[in-house]
Design a protein around this motif. Sequence first.
Motif, PDB file in Angstrom:
ATOM      1  N   ILE A   1     -13.585   4.252   8.117  1.00 43.11           N
ATOM      2  CA  ILE A   1     -13.684   3.673   7.003  1.00 43.11           C
ATOM      3  C   ILE A   1     -12.743   2.432   6.836  1.00 43.11           C
ATOM      4  O   ILE A   1     -11.793   2.462   7.643  1.00 43.11           O
ATOM      5  CB  ILE A   1     -13.663   4.502   5.700  1.00 43.11           C
ATOM      6  N   ALA A   2     -13.500   1.608   5.961  1.00 43.17           N
ATOM      7  CA  ALA A   2     -12.512   0.226   5.948  1.00 43.17           C
ATOM      8  C   ALA A   2     -11.526   0.378   4.890  1.00 43.17           C
ATOM      9  O   ALA A   2     -10.621  -0.396   4.934  1.00 43.17           O
ATOM     10  CB  ALA A   2     -13.622  -0.857   5.664  1.00 43.17           C
ATOM     11  N   CYS A   3     -11.745   1.201   4.000  1.00 44.25           N
ATOM     12  CA  CYS A   3     -10.971   1.492   2.940  1.00 44.25           C
ATOM     13  C   CYS A   3      -9.529   1.701   2.988  1.00 44.25           C
ATOM     14  O   CYS A   3      -8.669   1.814   2.161  1.00 44.25           O
ATOM     15  CB  CYS A   3     -11.334   2.184   1.872  1.00 44.25           C
ATOM     16  N   ASN A   4      -9.226   2.455   4.387  1.00 42.11           N
ATOM     17  CA  ASN A   4      -7.719   2.808   4.513  1.00 42.11           C
ATOM     18  C   ASN A   4      -6.949   1.894   5.384  1.00 42.11           C
ATOM     19  O   ASN A   4      -5.972   2.084   6.051  1.00 42.11           O
ATOM     20  CB  ASN A   4      -7.654   4.453   5.048  1.00 42.11           C
ATOM     21  N   LYS A   5      -7.616   0.432   5.663  1.00 42.22           N
ATOM     22  CA  LYS A   5      -6.994  -0.408   6.593  1.00 42.22           C
ATOM     23  C   LYS A   5      -6.474  -1.720   5.795  1.00 42.22           C
ATOM     24  O   LYS A   5      -7.486  -2.322   5.112  1.00 42.22           O
ATOM     25  CB  LYS A   5      -8.035  -0.590   7.626  1.00 42.22           C
ATOM     26  N   VAL A   6      -5.374  -1.989   6.036  1.00 44.18           N
ATOM     27  CA  VAL A   6      -4.806  -3.111   5.572  1.00 44.18           C
ATOM     28  C   VAL A   6      -4.566  -4.240   6.553  1.00 44.18           C
ATOM     29  O   VAL A   6      -3.937  -4.013   7.515  1.00 44.18           O
ATOM     30  CB  VAL A   6      -3.375  -3.098   4.806  1.00 44.18           C
ATOM     31  N   VAL A   7      -5.511  -5.269   6.555  1.00 38.56           N
ATOM     32  CA  VAL A   7      -5.610  -6.301   7.713  1.00 38.56           C
ATOM     33  C   VAL A   7      -4.942  -7.538   7.541  1.00 38.56           C
ATOM     34  O   VAL A   7      -5.079  -8.217   6.403  1.00 38.56           O
ATOM     35  CB  VAL A   7      -7.017  -6.292   8.246  1.00 38.56           C
ATOM     36  N   ARG A   8      -4.406  -8.042   8.583  1.00 42.81           N
ATOM     37  CA  ARG A   8      -3.811  -9.708   8.604  1.00 42.81           C
ATOM     38  C   ARG A   8      -5.226 -10.593   8.324  1.00 42.81           C
ATOM     39  O   ARG A   8      -5.999 -10.402   9.197  1.00 42.81           O
ATOM     40  CB  ARG A   8      -2.957  -9.890   9.646  1.00 42.81           C
ATOM     41  N   ARG A   9      -5.270 -11.325   7.053  1.00 42.76           N
ATOM     42  CA  ARG A   9      -6.250 -12.132   7.015  1.00 42.76           C
ATOM     43  C   ARG A   9      -6.754 -13.077   8.117  1.00 42.76           C
ATOM     44  O   ARG A   9      -7.746 -13.307   8.158  1.00 42.76           O
ATOM     45  CB  ARG A   9      -6.118 -12.861   5.637  1.00 42.76           C
TER      46      ARG A   9
END
Length: 344
Positions: free
Chosen positions: A157-165
Amino acid sequence: MALLSVVVPVYRVEDYLPACLDSILGQGFDDLELVAVDDASDDGSAAILADYAARDSRVRVLTLPVNRGLGAARNAGLAASTGDYVWFVDSDDWLTDGTLWAVADRLAETNADLLVTGFARVFPNGAVKENKVSWAGPTPETFRLAQVPGLLKLLHIACNKVVRRQLLVDLGLAFRPGWYEDVAFSLPLMIAADRITLLDRYSYAYRQRATGSITRTVSDRHFEVFDQWEFVFRFLGDRAEELRAPVFARAVWHLLQVLNHGARVPPGRRREFFARLVAFHRAERPAGGYPLPPGDEGVKHRLVAHNAFLLFEALRAGRKMQVQMVKRATRPAGAKPRVSDAVP
């Protein structure tokens, strides 16, 4: 510029939206912007967003003129974001207390490109099923996916990922149209990130709604899952050949999950879905093979490899019958059979 841009796509969630927004804004963490994308919602969501934006300068609202769907709404929010990192939070879910501070601390410690948090499924009856990132196995402080391929076995899922913009900008990576859009976002992101880190903390509450979820909707649109996985393999290309086998194993596992779920693929199209799975298997199978999972799961992989649809269906029917027999055998004496115990 904030440390963190939290992107919240909004559509028909007036009953859940305040709890979601409060969980983000109420943590006493100010180094963030909340970009709420009103995807032409036709309920009371727009008024809720306007109220929050009027009271909190951290909130910005984008309003789309027509409904474009989850992926497009997330992309609009991403394009408007200015933070160093981006987190996509669905508007019927919420963040647990203290999460934003824990995320900020972990990012400061590691300078990671991608942070993966623990999360939990929260069911309508209040049950909570936690998913720990430690299940991926032992990890260094930061790593590439090839060093910890067990990360692939966590829900994509995407919702548990914090990603460098900036990583998303450099990759040109956004959410693709169609169902299962998280597959074609999360997998390429993990493949490309040079510095992944984990936050083994129940940080994200993933609401399991009784109705309205695509995972419980019988539809031809479940065939769109093939487009998403085919994109993953086009992205993989020659980037990391050592990842082809574990990514392939995960893809087959997921496609089998979609097929085996009773409320997804229409019964009359199961053979066609299986045929697409066979074609995918033959097109993407690593030249050197891949480790088969144990037990029934491995048998299913072999049946796909041999295009044995009738045997596959017979195995599935047999296992369903076995489950029903166990339920009946363990039912307390005198208890009435439930409707769900009926053998189809």
